[in-house]
Structure formats: structure tokens, C-alpha cells
Write an enzyme that holds these catalytic residues in place. Structure first.
Site: not given
Length: 515
Positions: A252, A331, A414
Site C-alpha cells: 500500500c 524502510h 490536512h
């Protein structure tokens, strides 16, 4: 909290049945309390703080050079004036100075990193016949005959508290009794959502397919030969010298990775357009077995795709919606638990599915902590950075010193967090101390479209546009997670007030109102 533990405990600790010994044929399930996100400031790793400041310095280096060059030029101009006091030399001096300043300006513009602009984007909304309610999902799953009672009950419990609504989209083919994963079904679904999103983007931007010089397509599980990017090239008849890339197996978080790759390619090919397509094939992630740890993807993944048009041309700034300000990738694959937390595998019967480990929330929390620690120096106001650093130093000396959590609400107007599940969104909201207003886009996307994988953060940005919440200068933080384990952030700045677009997955075209 008890409800959340009930939802997630059984599926992650299912041990199946023993085939040998005195307990042969018995079914075993061990229940453990699921771990939450780690304390973000309990053990801040200073290397990520240093990494963030190294990014900050490297990004500002080009702009620090300009004042130095101006001072040096001024000194040289003064010397020239002393050497050539004759008024007849004034025109020659002026031309020389203008040429020198022009050369310096050219070098600066050539060396300075180009801004990357998001001209526009589009998200695909599947046809209404593919809508599915939670009750219909359970009924079709039961009628398929592929799941036992424990698996059906697990689906019910997860869907009940997942945050997913009654109008998400799924391919009906996965509920066939004889369904097996096939490249044909995967290609058909990918073609529907990808081509639909790209067509919407081309209509909105008036860009011709032959104007695209760079193409990046990402899809987590489905990887075909020819590739999905080749499918796009073939369908839209893109130019023969296109720079094409296909990213697979990155989960994702791959959407932000694709943006990062496109940004680097735009610097190598300035003045061109890059098309980025993010999607996932639900029929290829579907699991029709009974291992509970492999059923979560059935409950959350839904159909969807997003297409983004990027440009590094300074001439496109006037019509672009957003400018890319920061992009940070983290990562944690060097850690064994992180690496194995989400992976595609086959069960004991050889049935393929996506397995989710019991450690996924904890390892995701560690990846998030590392990512925002690196991102902080790049986006937080100086006052927040000062409070955070002084607090960190004092805590080294005093063990009972209260930790200070930076207020990320001061850095962004946001926030778009990958719409994974209610539990994950709750944990992130609590740890980052975000208000319901900041989480609205994520929760609404999870409810209306489910988890569309890497395209999820774009449906959230589309929601903010559909509700006319994006104003000039607003900063938008997109945060995504993925297998590996990865946590990626990208920050956009709105270049203008973004009005309600004509094409948007949230808008009812007949009534012109937000769904």
C-alpha cells in the site's frame, strides 16, 4: 478496547489443526492481547532526527549559495570600477556585468532542483452494479462454499467494526464456488480501474496521450507479462520513446514510491509530463481458505485506482493544483519481524493469500515513528523543533521528565492517512493527537470506498477537494504504510484555491453533491 481485541486476536493466533500425535485432528486457537503502537517518544532514535536535518540542509544548499555569489560579484564589480575609472568603459563594464549576472542566474537555475508539480489527478469510481454491502458480502461468501463457519464468523466480526460502509466495490467473480485466482480476471479488473482513472485524468487536463514522456504504474500483488505499464502503453498508444516503469510487491505504500520515482525522472527529463497510476487487483488478493490470519485482506481490500499527472516545467505552475514540498521514505525490512509482518503466501492446502502477522500494528508503529522523526525537521515550525530537541536533551538527564510530542497540526492543514482500518486510524489519531477534522478524509474514504491500497490517499485528497476544503497555501500530508515494512510521507502545497472539480469520485454527477 475489548471489542478491538475480540476482532483481531483470534485471526492472528490461529494455529490450525494437528495432524499427528494424541491430539490429531483437534483445532487450536491461542488468544493473545494485541500490541498497540509504541510510545513515539519513549525511545526516539537520534539517527532519524539527524537524517531529517541532513535532508533540510541539502534542500536549502542551493539557496544559500546565491547570497554568497552575489557578495562575490559585488566585490568583483567594485574592483572593476577601480581598474576602469574612464567613463568610456562604463558601457563595456555594464555589458560585462549583465553577462556575468546572466551566467550566474543560468548556472543557478540549472543546478537548483526543479519543483515537481501535481497538475491534476483522478480516482476511478466503479459502476454501481459492483457495489456490495456487508450483509451481501457475508451471504455471497457463505453461498460460495469456500469458507467454514469459523471463517464466516470471522468475516462478520471484522466487517462489523472495520469502519467499512455499505457501498464499497468488489468484483463478483471472487464469490464463485469454483473461483481460482487467474491472470485473466486480474488483467480485466486492472484494465477497468486503471483505464477508467486515466481517461478521467485526460479529460480533466486536456493532455494528449502522446504528451506523456514518463509512465510509472504500481500494483502490489498482480504482476503480469507484459506488464501493467505495457497494458497502459498499448491501450492509449503512448509514444515509442516513453520511459516506462512497473512497480510490484511494494504494498500500500507503493503509491508514494511511484511519486518519488517520477520526481527523479522529471529532473532527468525536464519539461515533460509524468503519468503515475496506482492500483491493486482485489481478485488477485482474494483468499478462499480458512486460515484466519489470511482473511483480513478479504475484509478490507476494495476496487479502486488513481492516476496522477506530474510536471517539472516551470510553465505548468500556473495551472497545477499542488507543488511537492517534501517526500520521506522509511524502510524497516532489515528487521525480521517487520519483513514478515505482511506477506503473500500459500496455506497448507496450497491456496494463495495475504498473511497479516500479529506484530503488524507494532512494527507499523515503529516505522511511523522513524518516518515522522525524519519528516519533523523538514516541516515543523522552528518553535516546535526547539521544544522537541530541548525536551529530548533534558530527558537524557532526567528519567522522569515528561515527553513533549510535537504538534504536527502546526505543520499541515490536512492529513490523509492510508485508510486501512478503524483500529489503525484510532491509534494514529491518538499518538499524533489529531482532531476528528484531520481524520475526516481518512474515515470517510474507509467507509465509502474501503481500503483501495496505494490509491487510498488519493481518494482522501479527492474528498477534501469535493468538500471545497483546499485553500491556497494549504499543506497536505499523505501518509501510507506497506509490506516490507515501509512507511512513506509526501507533503503537497496547494498553489491555488481548489474548487469543486467536475470529475470526482465523491460527486454525484446528477445532483452535483458530495456522496
Amino acid at each position: 478496547m475489548a471489542r478491538e481485541q475480540e476482532q483481531f486476536s483470534a485471526e492472528i493466533e490461529n494455529r490450525g489443526s494437528e495432524n499427528f500425535g494424541p491430539n490429531g485432528g483437534s483445532f487450536f486457537v491461542s488468544v493473545k492481547v494485541r500490541q498497540h503502537l509504541p510510545d513515539f517518544l519513549g525511545s526516539v532514535n537520534l539517527k532519524y532526527v539527524k537524517l531529517g536535518y541532513s535532508y533540510l540542509i541539502s534542500h536549502r544548499l542551493y539557496f544559500l549559495i546565491v547570497p554568497v555569489l552575489i557578495v562575490l560579484c559585488s566585490a568583483e564589480i567594485g574592483k572593476l570600477k577601480d581598474l576602469f575609472p574612464n567613463p568610456k568603459c562604463e558601457l563595456t563594464d555594464a555589458l560585462f556585468i549583465l553577462g556575468l549576472l546572466g551566467f550566474i542566474l543560468y548556472i543557478f537555475l540549472d543546478l537548483a532542483p526543479r519543483s515537481t508539480y501535481l497538475v491534476d489527478f483522478a480516482c476511478y469510481r466503479p459502476p454501481d452494479e459492483l457495489k456490495i454491502s456487508k450483509e451481501e458480502f457475508i451471504e455471497l461468501a457463505r453461498n460460495s462454499g469456500n469458507f467454514n463457519d469459523a471463517a464466516i464468523d470471522f468475516h462478520k466480526r471484522v466487517l462489523k467494526s472495520s469502519g467499512i460502509g455499505q457501498e464499497t466495490y468488489m468484483p463478483r467473480v471472487v464469490f464463485r464456488p469454483d473461483y481460482t485466482i487467474s491472470l485473466k480476471d486480474g488483467r480485466e479488473e486492472a484494465a477497468m480501474v486503471m483505464f477508467g482513472a486515466i481517461n478521467d485524468l485526460f479529460r480533466a487536463t486536456k493532455i494528449r496521450p502522446k504528451d506523456i514522456r514518463i509512465l510509472v504504474v504500481n500494483c502490489g500483488v498482480l504482476n503480469t507479462t507484459p506488464s501493467l505499464s505495457s497494458m497502459v502503453i498499448n491501450h492509449f498508444k503512448l509514444r515509442p520513446n516513453i520511459q516506462s516503469f512497473n512497480l510490484g510487491g511494494m504494498g500500500c505504500a507503493a503509491g508514494i514510491i511511484a511519486i518519488d520515482l517520477a520526481k527523479d525522472l522529471l529532473n532527468a527529463y525536464p519539461g515533460t509530463y509524468a503519468l503515475v497510476v496506482s492500483t491493486e487487483a482485489v481478485c488477485y488478493t482474494w483468499y478462499k481458505g480458512n486460515d484466519l490470519d489470511m482473511l483480513l485482506s478479504n475484509c478490507f481490500f476494495r476496487m479502486g485506482a488513481a492516476a496522477m499527472l506530474l510536471s517539472s516545467s516551470r510553465l505548468d505552475r500556473w495551472r497545477a493544483k499542488y507543488e511537492l514540498k517534501q517526500l520521506v521514505r522509511t524502510h524497516k525490512g532489515m528487521d525480521e519481524r517487520s519483513f514478515e509482518s505482511i506477506h503473500l503466501k500459500e496455506d497448507a492446502k496450497g491456496t494463495q493469500g495475504v498473511s497479516v502477522s500479529k506484530d503488524v500494528v507494532e512494527v507499523g508503529g515503529h516505522a511511523l515513528k522513524a518516518n515522522i522523526t525524519t519528516l519533523g525537521p523538514l516541516v515543523l515550525p522552528v518553535s516546535e523543533q526547539f521544544h522537541f530537541l530541548t525536551n529530548l536533551l533534558f530527558r537524557k538527564k532526567k528519567t522522569n521528565y515528561k515527553p513533549y510530542i510535537p504538534d504536527y497540526k502546526l505543520a499541515f492543514e490536512h492529513v490523509c492517512v492510508l485508510a486501512t482500518s478503524n483500529k489503525v486510524l484510532d491509534e494514529i489519531q491518538k499518538n499524533l493527537e489529531l482532531t476528528e477534522e484531520y481524520m475526516e478524509a481518512s474515515r470517510k474514504t474507509l467507509e465509502r470506498f474501503g481500503n483501495t491500497s496505494s490509491s487510498s490517499v488519493w481518494y482522501e485528497l479527492a474528498y477534501l477537494e469535493a468538500t471545497s476544503k483546499i485553500k491556497r497555501g494549504d499543506r497536505v500530508w499523505q501518509l501510507a504504510f506497506g509490506s516490507g515494512f515501509k512507511c512513506n510521507s509526501v507533503v503537497w502545497k496547494a498553489l491555488n484555491n481548489v474548487g469543486r472539480p467536475k470529475q470526482n469520485p465523491w460527486l454525484d454527477e446528477d445532483k452535483d453533491e458530495c456522496l
